[in-house]
Design a protein around this motif. Structure first.
Motif, PDB file in Angstrom:
ATOM      1  N   ALA A  55       0.855  -1.185   0.000  1.00  0.00           N
ATOM      2  CA  ALA A  55       0.000   0.000   0.000  1.00  0.00           C
ATOM      3  C   ALA A  55       0.889   1.231   0.000  1.00  0.00           C
ATOM      4  N   GLY A  56       0.452   2.271  -0.700  1.00  0.00           N
ATOM      5  CA  GLY A  56       1.221   3.500  -0.752  1.00  0.00           C
ATOM      6  C   GLY A  56       0.357   4.645  -1.250  1.00  0.00           C
ATOM      7  N   THR A  57       0.853   5.856  -1.113  1.00  0.00           N
ATOM      8  CA  THR A  57       0.138   7.030  -1.588  1.00  0.00           C
ATOM      9  C   THR A  57       0.789   7.539  -2.868  1.00  0.00           C
ATOM     10  N   ASP A  58      -0.046   8.092  -3.767  1.00  0.00           N
ATOM     11  CA  ASP A  58       0.481   8.624  -5.012  1.00  0.00           C
ATOM     12  C   ASP A  58       0.646  10.138  -4.920  1.00  0.00           C
ATOM     13  N   GLN A  59       1.050  10.741  -6.026  1.00  0.00           N
ATOM     14  CA  GLN A  59       1.342  12.166  -6.043  1.00  0.00           C
ATOM     15  C   GLN A  59       0.098  13.029  -5.899  1.00  0.00           C
ATOM     16  N   ASP A  60      -1.087  12.423  -6.017  1.00  0.00           N
ATOM     17  CA  ASP A  60      -2.334  13.168  -5.885  1.00  0.00           C
ATOM     18  C   ASP A  60      -3.025  12.946  -4.541  1.00  0.00           C
ATOM     19  N   GLY A  61      -2.377  12.226  -3.641  1.00  0.00           N
ATOM     20  CA  GLY A  61      -2.969  11.998  -2.333  1.00  0.00           C
ATOM     21  C   GLY A  61      -3.982  10.886  -2.284  1.00  0.00           C
ATOM     22  N   ASP A  62      -3.848   9.896  -3.163  1.00  0.00           N
ATOM     23  CA  ASP A  62      -4.712   8.716  -3.117  1.00  0.00           C
ATOM     24  C   ASP A  62      -3.918   7.513  -2.611  1.00  0.00           C
ATOM     25  N   VAL A  63      -4.617   6.586  -1.948  1.00  0.00           N
ATOM     26  CA  VAL A  63      -4.009   5.345  -1.462  1.00  0.00           C
ATOM     27  C   VAL A  63      -4.282   4.241  -2.470  1.00  0.00           C
ATOM     28  N   TRP A  64      -3.210   3.585  -2.893  1.00  0.00           N
ATOM     29  CA  TRP A  64      -3.309   2.454  -3.821  1.00  0.00           C
ATOM     30  C   TRP A  64      -2.830   1.192  -3.129  1.00  0.00           C
ATOM     31  N   LEU A  76      -7.853   2.735  -3.552  1.00  0.00           N
ATOM     32  CA  LEU A  76      -8.801   2.502  -2.466  1.00  0.00           C
ATOM     33  C   LEU A  76      -9.486   3.769  -1.983  1.00  0.00           C
ATOM     34  N   SER A  77      -8.777   4.881  -1.957  1.00  0.00           N
ATOM     35  CA  SER A  77      -9.320   6.089  -1.332  1.00  0.00           C
ATOM     36  C   SER A  77     -10.183   6.915  -2.278  1.00  0.00           C
ATOM     37  N   ARG A  78      -9.725   7.118  -3.499  1.00  0.00           N
ATOM     38  CA  ARG A  78     -10.475   7.881  -4.504  1.00  0.00           C
ATOM     39  C   ARG A  78     -11.009   9.200  -3.952  1.00  0.00           C
ATOM     40  N   GLY A  79     -10.128   9.923  -3.264  1.00  0.00           N
ATOM     41  CA  GLY A  79     -10.566  11.190  -2.684  1.00  0.00           C
ATOM     42  C   GLY A  79      -9.513  12.270  -2.689  1.00  0.00           C
ATOM     43  N   GLY A  80      -8.241  11.889  -2.922  1.00  0.00           N
ATOM     44  CA  GLY A  80      -7.182  12.875  -3.002  1.00  0.00           C
ATOM     45  C   GLY A  80      -6.806  13.551  -1.708  1.00  0.00           C
ATOM     46  N   ALA A  81      -7.182  12.996  -0.557  1.00  0.00           N
ATOM     47  CA  ALA A  81      -6.855  13.622   0.722  1.00  0.00           C
ATOM     48  C   ALA A  81      -6.297  12.607   1.709  1.00  0.00           C
ATOM     49  N   ALA A  82      -5.655  11.552   1.180  1.00  0.00           N
ATOM     50  CA  ALA A  82      -5.202  10.441   2.021  1.00  0.00           C
ATOM     51  C   ALA A  82      -3.694  10.499   2.263  1.00  0.00           C
ATOM     52  N   PHE A  83      -3.279   9.976   3.403  1.00  0.00           N
ATOM     53  CA  PHE A  83      -1.859   9.864   3.718  1.00  0.00           C
ATOM     54  C   PHE A  83      -1.676   8.796   4.795  1.00  0.00           C
ATOM     55  N   ALA A  84      -0.412   8.422   5.027  1.00  0.00           N
ATOM     56  CA  ALA A  84      -0.047   7.469   6.076  1.00  0.00           C
ATOM     57  C   ALA A  84      -0.819   6.161   5.994  1.00  0.00           C
ATOM     58  N   PRO A  85      -0.703   5.403   4.894  1.00  0.00           N
ATOM     59  CA  PRO A  85      -1.428   4.131   4.791  1.00  0.00           C
ATOM     60  C   PRO A  85      -0.828   3.061   5.697  1.00  0.00           C
ATOM     61  N   ILE A  86      -1.671   2.102   6.044  1.00  0.00           N
ATOM     62  CA  ILE A  86      -1.283   0.939   6.843  1.00  0.00           C
ATOM     63  C   ILE A  86      -1.950  -0.268   6.210  1.00  0.00           C
ATOM     64  N   ILE A  87      -1.260  -1.398   6.150  1.00  0.00           N
ATOM     65  CA  ILE A  87      -1.893  -2.616   5.665  1.00  0.00           C
ATOM     66  C   ILE A  87      -1.434  -3.790   6.512  1.00  0.00           C
ATOM     67  N   VAL A  88      -2.394  -4.604   6.948  1.00  0.00           N
ATOM     68  CA  VAL A  88      -2.098  -5.768   7.783  1.00  0.00           C
ATOM     69  C   VAL A  88      -2.916  -6.944   7.279  1.00  0.00           C
ATOM     70  N   THR A  89      -2.514  -8.145   7.690  1.00  0.00           N
ATOM     71  CA  THR A  89      -3.200  -9.376   7.303  1.00  0.00           C
ATOM     72  C   THR A  89      -3.852 -10.003   8.521  1.00  0.00           C
ATOM     73  N   ALA A  90      -5.122 -10.354   8.404  1.00  0.00           N
ATOM     74  CA  ALA A  90      -5.831 -11.043   9.473  1.00  0.00           C
ATOM     75  C   ALA A  90      -5.518 -12.538   9.402  1.00  0.00           C
ATOM     76  N   PRO A  91      -5.864 -13.311  10.457  1.00  0.00           N
ATOM     77  CA  PRO A  91      -5.533 -14.743  10.478  1.00  0.00           C
ATOM     78  C   PRO A  91      -6.073 -15.529   9.287  1.00  0.00           C
TER      79      PRO A  91
END
Length: 451
Positions: free
Chosen positions: A22-31, A55-70
């Motif tokens: 997961a990461g943020t792009d130059q427009d502030g979206d989370v991919w 995932l965000s489709r809003g242009g105001a996202a930052f600091a993504p986190i991604i984890v895996t459940a059991p």
């Protein structure tokens, strides 16, 4: 939203582990995108991934986190400038695709729509899941404008917040001591270690609980039973509690935290700040718990061990060559193998000198414990995480929160050559080039295709 991962090779019944990034792009979206580890080994610089999802489709996202459940469900979190903390769930599925006369298995992932999950945290938390699928958030609260050690894995792991520069911090302290001055301590009296939990598909966090009144660094681990383990450095000395390294456990049956247990106490720890404090924790399925932290007075990390799940602790032992300045101790558990400890030596201008030893060698007091590893690294790992791959194997992911990840695999005897990769791709809708930053990663087990 549907995300297609790279398919396994022809004739391969089971896909290898997939690295989900997961990461943020130059427009502030989370991919979110993914690539099989085997494929990543052959892409040394930029990883061209398959069909990423915005995932965000809003242009105001930052600091993504991604984890895996059991159950290998993926959980993505990010901060939205308008909605606060936001979450989305992803699930893997497999299907057969006929290409000519060859049938291959394609792994896809379906994401839920984002939902706000407001959390009263001043900084991005460290988020993880337990064996029951519950989501836990940890963060340091009470001081604005300072990067918090231990919060993010590097940008997200919290979102991988800004990771403390241990080498620079130690050198600054040494320089001030050599000049006859006192190292200025950051005001950290109000930094509380906080914990809250959330149901797998919930939107309301539990009431935040204070785990420590004045923490400057912490680490969290889970075990096979689903229990949570916390180690942290508390800098306040009071009649009922001295400055020190402390341990607490959250059991699944009791659903509550044990009282703090002193691992090590010293008034010297009062001078630590989030920039100079580092603590690392590892838990074994046998019940053994290991904790290491940097002792700035002795100028090296120390290691201690509890054989009874954190009740009693052995005296701390020094790590590394006693004649050299060492720092940055970090632990990682090995499935079916012995827990290992890594540490650094040298300085900011000496490149990366990384050493490793089994914890038993260090605890036995062996003077020659440790050998240099990962010599191909230009810079020592920052914001690193260690994820189990299988019997005797561990994946190291370093660089969380930056624009590139460095990966290496521990085979039980040696490390693979490290691979450093950026993540970029073409936006399937606009055709523009997307470059991801604030990278965070999780690992999904290989899936078996239809027979």
């Amino acid at each position: 939203l549907r995300l297609a991962f790279a398919a396994p090779q022809q004739g391969q019944e089971e896909a290898g582990e997939t690295l989900v990034v997961a990461g943020t792009d130059q427009d502030g979206d989370v991919w979110v995108t993914g690539i099989e580890l085997a494929a990543l080994e052959h892409r040394m610089d930029s990883a061209e991934t398959e069909a990423p999802a915005n995932l965000s489709r809003g242009g105001a996202a930052f600091a993504p986190i991604i984890v895996t459940a059991p159950d290998d469900t993926l959980l993505a979190f990010w901060w939205d400038e308008h909605d606060g903390l936001v979450a989305a769930n992803g699930k893997l599925s497999t299907s057969s695709v006929l290409s000519g006369t060859v049938e291959t298995v394609v792994t896809s992932e379906i994401w839920s729509e984002p939902r706000p999950v407001p959390l009263p945290a001043e900084t991005p938390p460290r988020i993880l899941t337990d064996a029951a699928g519950r989501i836990h958030a940890f963060w340091l609260e009470g001081q604005a404008g300072t990067g918090v050690a231990g919060l993010l894995p590097s940008s997200a792991e919290a979102p991988s917040e800004g990771a403390p520069d241990l080498a620079s911090g130690i050198q600054a302290l040494l320089l001030e001591q050599l000049l006859g001055g006192q190292a200025s301590a950051t005001e950290t009296d109000s930094l509380q270690l906080m914990h809250a939990q959330l149901a797998a598909n919930g939107t309301d966090w539990s009431l935040p609980m204070v785990l420590a009144e004045s923490a400057v660094g912490f680490d969290i681990a889970t075990d096979a039973s689903g229990a949570l383990h916390a180690a942290y450095i508390d800098t306040v000395s009071a009649p009922h509690s001295l400055a020190g390294v402390y341990y607490r456990q959250f059991g699944q049956e009791e659903a509550r935290w044990t009282s703090p247990t002193a691992v090590y106490q010293s008034r010297y720890l009062r001078s630590l700040s989030p920039e100079t404090a580092r603590v690392s924790l590892a838990v074994e399925d046998t019940g053994g718990v290991y904790v290491t932290w940097d002792d700035l007075r002795q100028l090296h990390p120390v290691l201690t061990y509890s054989a009874d799940g954190g009740g009693m602790w052995e005296p701390a032992k020094p790590v590394g060559d006693p004649d050299r300045i060492t720092y940055g101790g970090r632990l990682f558990s090995v499935p079916g193998g012995e827990t290992q400890i890594l540490w650094e030596t040298g300085g900011a201008f000496a490149g990366c000198n990384l050493y490793q030893a089994p914890v038993s060698d260090v605890l036995a007091g062996s003077e020659d414990a440790g050998r240099q590893v990962l010599e191909g690294l230009t810079d020592c790992p920052e914001n690193d995480r260690f994820l189990p791959l299988g019997e005797g194997q561990v994946l190291m992911i370093a660089g969380g929160g930056s624009d590139a990840l460095t990966l290496a695999t521990w085979s039980g005897e040696q490390w693979s050559l490290p691979v450093r990769s950026n993540f970029e791709f073409e936006d399937p809708e606009s055709g523009r080039r997307v470059y991801l930053d604030e990278l965070q990663a999780a690992l999904v087990e290989g899936l078996t295709g239809p027979e």
